[in-house]
Design an enzyme around this catalytic site. Structure first.
Site, PDB file in Angstrom:
ATOM      1  N   ARG A  65     -22.190 -12.571   1.489  1.00  0.00           N
ATOM      2  CA  ARG A  65     -21.135 -12.165   2.674  1.00  0.00           C
ATOM      3  C   ARG A  65     -22.023 -12.055   3.828  1.00  0.00           C
ATOM      4  O   ARG A  65     -22.899 -11.220   4.279  1.00  0.00           O
ATOM      5  CB  ARG A  65     -20.620 -10.941   2.477  1.00  0.00           C
ATOM      6  CG  ARG A  65     -21.500  -9.806   2.268  1.00  0.00           C
ATOM      7  CD  ARG A  65     -20.587  -8.304   1.636  1.00  0.00           C
ATOM      8  NE  ARG A  65     -20.467  -8.589   0.050  1.00  0.00           N
ATOM      9  CZ  ARG A  65     -20.225  -7.779  -0.687  1.00  0.00           C
ATOM     10  NH1 ARG A  65     -20.126  -6.533  -0.308  1.00  0.00           N
ATOM     11  NH2 ARG A  65     -20.341  -8.133  -1.900  1.00  0.00           N
ATOM     12  N   ASP A  93      -9.717 -16.349  -4.813  1.00  0.00           N
ATOM     13  CA  ASP A  93     -10.029 -15.587  -5.900  1.00  0.00           C
ATOM     14  C   ASP A  93     -10.354 -14.371  -5.899  1.00  0.00           C
ATOM     15  O   ASP A  93     -10.672 -13.688  -6.597  1.00  0.00           O
ATOM     16  CB  ASP A  93     -11.279 -16.542  -6.763  1.00  0.00           C
ATOM     17  CG  ASP A  93     -12.291 -16.626  -5.753  1.00  0.00           C
ATOM     18  OD1 ASP A  93     -12.513 -16.124  -4.617  1.00  0.00           O
ATOM     19  OD2 ASP A  93     -13.545 -17.093  -6.322  1.00  0.00           O
ATOM     20  N   HIS A  94     -10.714 -13.939  -4.573  1.00  0.00           N
ATOM     21  CA  HIS A  94     -11.330 -12.607  -4.180  1.00  0.00           C
ATOM     22  C   HIS A  94     -10.221 -11.583  -3.694  1.00  0.00           C
ATOM     23  O   HIS A  94     -10.735 -10.522  -3.733  1.00  0.00           O
ATOM     24  CB  HIS A  94     -12.250 -12.731  -3.164  1.00  0.00           C
ATOM     25  CG  HIS A  94     -13.722 -12.787  -3.702  1.00  0.00           C
ATOM     26  ND1 HIS A  94     -14.081 -13.979  -4.134  1.00  0.00           N
ATOM     27  CD2 HIS A  94     -14.984 -12.314  -3.270  1.00  0.00           C
ATOM     28  CE1 HIS A  94     -15.621 -14.178  -4.639  1.00  0.00           C
ATOM     29  NE2 HIS A  94     -15.869 -12.969  -3.792  1.00  0.00           N
ATOM     30  N   ASP A 128     -20.795 -18.171  -1.378  1.00  0.00           N
ATOM     31  CA  ASP A 128     -20.907 -17.166  -2.345  1.00  0.00           C
ATOM     32  C   ASP A 128     -22.171 -17.172  -3.051  1.00  0.00           C
ATOM     33  O   ASP A 128     -22.701 -18.274  -3.254  1.00  0.00           O
ATOM     34  CB  ASP A 128     -19.667 -17.524  -3.154  1.00  0.00           C
ATOM     35  CG  ASP A 128     -19.708 -15.967  -4.018  1.00  0.00           C
ATOM     36  OD1 ASP A 128     -18.513 -15.362  -3.947  1.00  0.00           O
ATOM     37  OD2 ASP A 128     -20.308 -16.050  -5.211  1.00  0.00           O
ATOM     38  N   SER A 130     -24.771 -10.179  -2.503  1.00  0.00           N
ATOM     39  CA  SER A 130     -23.926 -11.624  -1.930  1.00  0.00           C
ATOM     40  C   SER A 130     -24.400 -12.087  -0.807  1.00  0.00           C
ATOM     41  O   SER A 130     -25.228 -11.830  -0.094  1.00  0.00           O
ATOM     42  CB  SER A 130     -22.573 -10.775  -1.568  1.00  0.00           C
ATOM     43  OG  SER A 130     -21.634 -11.226  -0.958  1.00  0.00           O
ATOM     44  N   ARG A 155     -23.309  -8.632 -11.754  1.00  0.00           N
ATOM     45  CA  ARG A 155     -24.129  -7.447 -10.808  1.00  0.00           C
ATOM     46  C   ARG A 155     -23.480  -6.038 -11.402  1.00  0.00           C
ATOM     47  O   ARG A 155     -22.520  -5.769 -11.904  1.00  0.00           O
ATOM     48  CB  ARG A 155     -23.758  -7.679  -9.351  1.00  0.00           C
ATOM     49  CG  ARG A 155     -24.206  -8.855  -8.787  1.00  0.00           C
ATOM     50  CD  ARG A 155     -24.486  -8.852  -7.306  1.00  0.00           C
ATOM     51  NE  ARG A 155     -25.003  -9.936  -6.908  1.00  0.00           N
ATOM     52  CZ  ARG A 155     -24.635 -10.960  -6.065  1.00  0.00           C
ATOM     53  NH1 ARG A 155     -23.280 -10.907  -5.468  1.00  0.00           N
ATOM     54  NH2 ARG A 155     -25.068 -11.989  -5.855  1.00  0.00           N
TER      55      ARG A 155
END
Length: 807
Positions: free
Chosen positions: A697, A153-154, A218, A695, A500
């Site tokens: 990440r 999806d990213h 995520d 995030s 965000r």
């Protein structure tokens, strides 16, 4: 028939009697009668230990028919914990403690002890799955130990519209998609292809259920709390632990209760609940805590509305958020083809709601009947304004009031109900001959949502009012937006239904003032074209010159017909993966096999240079930017070229400009870090409050480690980032006295001493060496436990895992 004792209950629910029973209802009635008799004798409910009976197995999802929901284990663990703690439990505690690896011996103290947990499943989005799967490959294990999925999806950039953008993404990202698909097939991970939708919408539709403990790579994984689960965002290394069958560590969360009273109505929406909460608690107010919603107002919110609220709890630093199981969740489960899960949840409902009399560490009350539509921003998601006031505030602050683009969708607000409410607003404008004055984009949350809103006419209405329907993906919400209407540096305003709004997040333009609100408010503001429009009180002028007011939108929470699943976009992992191969080219610019980080050498960290002393907010977007950099998420060396390029240097007030202590020249942060690494010089970063918010990440932790960093010293950390740093063998440390931040200058050298005696709860000493020869000693706190100190000694958590396998 009365039940006299437990033996009587056991005999009534024996397999033999159950086989003769006309239905399972008799057993449920008997069990309920037994509960009532026990309770009538004055036994406190949370001490009741019901005898387990033979129950039908219910699959966790349609895609995994042989993986079953284990409420019995949840119940067994809770009986143990209830007896040990001898107090009512919050719902958060029930689900978390119900997944303890060792409920008998586990120390349990909210906000202090580390829990060892057994999550039910893992979910990974494609940008973080690359590094997670590369780490799992490095572990040497043959197959994942728990149900796991990858969601593409990213990596789909919003540009021309859904079909063209999806084709382009498949072409550009073919190497990465092939890696993820083959890695999934090799190691037993389900693979959702590009175009299937946003990870969190797919999870809600297929995998989340009341009482589940799910971790996802995520930060908006808490979306699943809308279905009564504990769903927590983590870094890839945490996901590897769970996929490897290792107990997962989590600091025992505090619990913040949000009591909802009244009822949502009119223009007020579920999004306004979390926008209001963000304004109250701020971006770090939920750190180390689970947000637990409860109270009579809960029943006025749809299941997908609850998911919206839980999703954006990430913006206040919360570990996760959740709602208690209720009829709105049951309705959603039934509509998404999971009636058997709803029936099982009904049977175990006592474990899926908080105990009466449970206590929260903090309590906030919100009357939904009094809640007004909100809009938060710009530049931070906790700057809350009533929609009625934002135009005036914007003029006062010098923010552009003209709206250039309105964007609806994202993992936060892309449900059927969201699209229906936005379409209800758009339909009124069309009836008066109006279209959006601002540009307008629409992002469906999943292929199922896209197909259903196309069938039911919502998509057509949103196109007619001026909307461009984008691919079922994250798109502009994460910076995947090829924006053409402005130049970089041009001051402008956008309004979104995203979560965000950090500086430059959506379009890489630091002058874009982004505001977040509900989809229906975005649609109304895009039609009006200005922040000064309040749909509750203001009028629009139709094509005929007559004024009219928009009525508050009304839409079904779920479709009248069944959901249209759309195209089949799921790849099952094969039962036999022995013939599967995963190839990573040595010359690839997108993927890179990982090399182990070096172990601690047993010495103190002496005379480290300061790569950068960061001023103010430093999110994971500042540390490891997304947008165009997403294509390098599987290649550690390449993506390290974005290390801290968004952070502001205290020495000169600039981004991506730091002094090289050896050459005295200013240059980009990554280049300076590489220079130090090449010359064998260790370095540190000094940061401000809530360092690493945003995030999940883990690249924001992998990159400094890869380029030679050893410690990150700040006033405070965001939860996920602090854990990610530990996992990669770095030292996340905080000033014992936050004022000591001011004692350090970018030209100083720092030594961290006492590492030979590194122990939980024991501060480390830091010696600050100034260029003039003066020295100061300060104390640095940490939150390492014994296991995490072993990660530091081994060089990383993955290194430690390999050491344990060899023994």
């Amino acid at each position: 028939m009365l039940i006299k004792d437990v033996k009587s209950y056991e005999s009534m629910t024996s397999p033999a009697l159950m086989a003769k029973a006309p239905s399972a209802d008799a057993v449920v009635v008997a069990k309920h009668q037994f509960y009532l008799q026990v309770l009538s004798k004055g036994v406190r409910r949370y001490h009741v230990a019901p005898v387990l009976c033979q129950r039908a197995k219910v699959a966790m999802s349609h895609f995994e028919p042989n993986e079953y929901i284990n409420y019995e284990m949840l119940e067994k663990n809770l009986n143990i914990v209830h007896k040990r703690l001898d107090r009512p439990l919050t719902l958060s505690e029930k689900i978390v403690y119900g997944h303890l690896d060792d409920p008998v011996k586990q120390d349990i103290e909210r906000g202090k002890t580390y829990l060892r947990l057994r999550p039910d499943r893992v979910a990974m989005q494609d940008a973080t799955a690359q590094m997670a799967m590369l780490q799992f490959i490095s572990s040497g294990l043959p197959r994942v130990a728990v149900p796991s999925t990858i969601h593409c999806d990213h990596l789909i950039e919003a540009q021309l519209g859904s079909e063209k953008d999806l084709r382009r993404a498949k072409d550009i990202n073919q190497e990465v998609y092939n890696f993820l698909a083959t890695a999934g097939a090799k190691y037993g991970v389900g693979f959702w292809k590009p175009g299937s939708g946003i990870i969190h919408q797919i999870i809600l539709e297929n995998y989340a259920y009341p009482g589940v403990l799910l971790i996802g790579t995520d930060s908006h994984t808490p979306n699943g709390g809308g279905l009564g689960g504990i769903c927590i965002g983590v870094g890839g290394a945490d996901a590897v632990d769970v996929m490897a069958g290792i107990p997962w560590e989590l600091k025992c969360p505090k619990v913040i209760g949000i009591k909802l009273t009244g009822k949502l109505s009119g223009w007020s929406s579920p999004k306004d609940v979390i926008l209001k909460v963000a304004g109250i608690l701020t971006v770090k107010g939920g750190t180390g805590a689970i947000i637990e919603y409860h109270g009579p107002g809960v029943d006025s919110i749809s299941c997908t509305g609850m998911a919206t609220i839980c999703n954006m709890g990430a913006e206040i630093g919360a570990t996760t958020s959740l709602f208690p199981y209720n009829h709105r969740m049951k309705k959603y489960l039934n509509k998404t083809g999971r009636a058997e899960i709803a029936a099982l949840a009904d049977e175990f409902k006592a474990h899926l709601v908080p105990d009466a009399g449970c206590e929260y560490d903090q309590l906030v009350e919100i009357n939904l009947s009094e809640l007004k539509p909100h809009i938060n921003g710009p530049f931070t998601p906790d700057l809350a304004h009533p929609v009625a006031d934002v135009g005036t505030v914007a003029e006062k602050e010098g923010w552009p009031v003209d709206i250039r683009v309105g964007l609806i969708g994202s993992c936060t607000n892309s449900s059927y109900e969201d699209m229906g409410r936005a379409a209800a607003v758009a339909k009124q404008a069309l009836a008066h001959g109006l279209k959006c004055k601002s540009q307008f984009t629409v992002t469906p949350g999943s292929e199922q949502i896209r197909a259903t809103i196309e069938r039911d006419g919502y998509a057509g209405i949103l196109r007619d009012v001026g909307g461009l329907v984008l691919a079922n993906a994250c798109g502009p919400c994460i910076g995947q937006w090829d924006r053409k209407d402005i130049k970089k540096g041009e001051k402008n305003t956008i309004v979104t239904s995203y979560n965000r709004n950090f500086t430059g997040r959506n379009d890489a333009n630091p002058e874009t003032h982004a505001f977040v609100t509900s989809p229906e408010i975005v649609t109304a503001l895009a039609i009006a074209g200005t922040l000064k429009f309040n749909p509750e009180t203001d009028s629009l002028t139709g094509a005929d010159g007559k004024t009219f007011k928009l009525a508050a939108p009304d839409a079904d929470e779920l479709p009248t017909l069944e959901f249209d699943p759309g195209q089949d976009t799921y790849q099952h992992p094969p039962k036999d993966s022995s013939g599967q191969h995963v190839d990573v080219s040595l010359t690839s610019q997108r993927l890179q096999l990982l090399e182990p980080f070096d172990k601690w050498d047993g010495k103190d960290l002496e005379d480290m240079l300061i790569l950068i002393k960061v001023k103010g907010k430093c999110t994971t977007d500042h540390i490891s930017a997304a947008g165009p950099w997403l294509k390098f998420r599987g290649h550690l060396d390449n993506i390290s070229n974005n290390l801290l390029i968004g952070a502001i240097n205290t020495e000169n007030g600039k981004a991506n400009s730091v002094r090289n202590a050896l050459t005295q020249e200013f240059g980009p942060v990554p280049d300076t870090a590489r220079y130090y690494k090449k010359n064998g010089i260790k370095w540190v970063v000094v940061g401000d409050e809530n360092y690493g918010e945003g995030s999940s990440r883990e690249h924001a932790a992998l990159e400094p480690r890869h380029l030679g960093g050893r410690a990150i010293i700040t006033k405070s950390f965001a939860r996920i980032h602090e854990t990610n740093l530990k996992k990669q063998g770095l030292l996340p440390l905080t000033f014992a006295d936050p004022a000591d931040y001011n004692k350090i200058h970018p030209v100083d050298k720092l030594s961290i001493v006492g590492l030979a005696d590194f122990a939980p709860g024991k501060p480390l000493k830091c010696i600050i060496k100034h260029p003039n020869g003066n020295q100061e000693t300060i104390l640095l706190n940490h939150t390492f436990n014994e296991t995490q100190i072993e990660w530091f000694h081994a060089g990383s958590a993955l290194n430690r895992m390999k050491e344990m396998q060899q023994h």
